[in-house]
Design an enzyme around this catalytic site. Sequence first.
Site, short mmCIF file in Angstrom:
data_model
loop_
_atom_site.label_atom_id
_atom_site.label_comp_id
_atom_site.label_asym_id
_atom_site.label_seq_id
_atom_site.Cartn_x
_atom_site.Cartn_y
_atom_site.Cartn_z
N LYS A 195 -2.82 3.87 -2.71
CA LYS A 195 -2.20 2.91 -1.79
C LYS A 195 -2.31 3.46 -0.37
O LYS A 195 -1.87 4.57 -0.10
CB LYS A 195 -0.75 2.69 -2.16
CG LYS A 195 -0.01 1.80 -1.17
CD LYS A 195 1.37 1.45 -1.64
CE LYS A 195 2.12 0.67 -0.56
NZ LYS A 195 3.47 0.30 -1.00
N LYS A 248 -4.98 -0.56 -3.43
CA LYS A 248 -4.31 -1.49 -2.53
C LYS A 248 -4.48 -1.03 -1.09
O LYS A 248 -4.23 0.16 -0.84
CB LYS A 248 -2.82 -1.51 -2.90
CG LYS A 248 -1.95 -2.28 -1.97
CD LYS A 248 -0.53 -2.14 -2.37
CE LYS A 248 0.32 -2.87 -1.35
NZ LYS A 248 1.70 -2.59 -1.51
#
Length: 323
Positions: A195, A248
């Site tokens: 992330k 992400k």
Amino acid sequence: MPFPIHRMRRLRASEPIRSLVRETRLDPAEFILPLFACPGEGVRREIGAMPGNFQLSVDEIVRECAEVRALGIGGVILFGLPESKDETASGAYADDGIVQRAIRAIRSQDPSLLIVTDVCNCEYTSHGHCGKIVAGEVDNDQTLEWLAASAVSHARAGADIVAPSDMMDGRVAAIRRELDANGFSRIPILSYAAKFASVFYGPFREAAESTPQFGDRRSYQMDPANGREAMREIELDLEEGADMIMIKPAMPYLDLIHEARRRFDAPIAAYQVSGEFSMIEAAARNGWIDHDRAMIESLTCIRRAGAQIILTYFAKPAARLLA
Ligand code: PBG
């Protein structure tokens, strides 16, 4: 001399042929729709930069989930806006927290809808950071307790999968340990393994009211410049016991989705984040881009890169279009 023996256009000549040779298809069963649970009743507050997405009170979340079910969407991931925030993120792991109540309400109406929960603290801390602040810094090890407690409270309320998004080191192992100790060894962990500290989360922070009140998240979320480090993050999370991993954002990181698919056999999810959604919506509203085609192309390419699960704010309109 391949030409004129080979003519690539032969397989593009008509839609039936194109459909026959299409390598990637979208299935709504592989979409997960993010939902934002907020206090109150009958609340359906549209998020400015995310048309068609709302802060929803628990009763409205239940209605939304009925629609998700009817459209054949794979499931939902829940985020919470608590009544109040504090230094200890108590709303994140309270048994009667907003997400815990939303899970129970959904469950009472639909015993089998797939419910994923985002496990993080930023929506629940008064300072908006994802962990406990000690001497002005987000303290890694002391934050693990909150995360593990949140995951257990979600499982107890009836969540199917917990998805830690905080980027503390060791959170997967800590969550696994605590889930198992509480009788939830069957609950899988979908780790937001890679992330990034991305500007594309902007609209989400309005939606979840989780903007950090000082500093930024770059001491725990990854530097967008680093791809090899992303592979190390994924590897470590799998070693700690992650059942599935996530990358992400999605579109600016297709290379990493692809590389992860090549290296790892665990299911891979990608999160098409708020900013990715908002950019397409904004351009479409200006008449600069075709909304539906941009939506389908973006999702198809995320799928093609190697993500089998896609968390997306387009889940409902895309499912409708694919029906
Ligand atoms: C919580 C969290 C964030 C997102 C998902 N989980 C925000 C952040 O890290 O700042 C972003 C999702 C999106 O932009 O759609 N930590």
